[in-house]
Design a protein around this motif. Structure first.
Motif, PDB file in Angstrom:
ATOM      1  N   ALA A  12       0.762  -1.563  -0.141  1.00 43.72           N
ATOM      2  CA  ALA A  12       0.012   0.076   0.114  1.00 43.72           C
ATOM      3  C   ALA A  12       0.858   1.253  -0.053  1.00 43.72           C
ATOM      4  O   ALA A  12       0.598   2.124  -0.582  1.00 43.72           O
ATOM      5  N   ILE A  13       2.057   1.179   0.678  1.00 46.59           N
ATOM      6  CA  ILE A  13       2.673   2.334   0.905  1.00 46.59           C
ATOM      7  C   ILE A  13       3.372   2.521  -0.586  1.00 46.59           C
ATOM      8  O   ILE A  13       3.490   3.643  -1.035  1.00 46.59           O
ATOM      9  N   GLU A  16       1.211   4.054  -3.024  1.00 45.33           N
ATOM     10  CA  GLU A  16       0.768   5.595  -2.825  1.00 45.33           C
ATOM     11  C   GLU A  16       1.998   6.386  -3.323  1.00 45.33           C
ATOM     12  O   GLU A  16       1.994   7.388  -3.952  1.00 45.33           O
ATOM     13  N   LEU A  17       3.211   5.733  -3.029  1.00 45.08           N
ATOM     14  CA  LEU A  17       4.560   6.422  -3.689  1.00 45.08           C
ATOM     15  C   LEU A  17       4.592   6.537  -5.140  1.00 45.08           C
ATOM     16  O   LEU A  17       5.073   7.568  -5.626  1.00 45.08           O
ATOM     17  N   ALA A  19       2.248   6.349  -7.053  1.00 43.26           N
ATOM     18  CA  ALA A  19       1.104   7.321  -7.791  1.00 43.26           C
ATOM     19  C   ALA A  19       1.467   8.711  -7.431  1.00 43.26           C
ATOM     20  O   ALA A  19       1.099   9.409  -8.480  1.00 43.26           O
ATOM     21  N   ALA A  20       2.417   8.967  -6.374  1.00 41.25           N
ATOM     22  CA  ALA A  20       2.573  10.305  -6.308  1.00 41.25           C
ATOM     23  C   ALA A  20       4.042  10.711  -7.193  1.00 41.25           C
ATOM     24  O   ALA A  20       4.494  11.891  -7.230  1.00 41.25           O
TER      25      ALA A  20
END
Length: 58
Positions: A12-13, A16-17, A19-20
């Motif tokens: 999950a982390i 997120e990274l 996607a950013a």
């Protein structure tokens, strides 16, 4: 770029990274089935940063 220890090795982390648009430098945990490579030279900077903060605290 995010320099983090093995505690941040979660799908999950990492999602997120990604996607950013952040480059992650996180070594994989020992119990992960598929190894995700990381840049060892960049990961060494994390140690320097931690030692700097330790000296600043003292």
């Amino acid at each position: 770029m995010l320099l983090a220890d093995k505690g941040y090795d979660a799908d999950a982390i990492r999602a997120e990274l990604a996607a950013a648009g952040v480059e992650e430098v996180i070594p994989t945990k020992s119990n992960r089935r598929t190894r995700i490579p990381h840049d060892r030279a960049k990961y060494r900077w994390r140690n320097l940063v931690e030692r700097l903060f330790s000296k600043l605290k003292n």
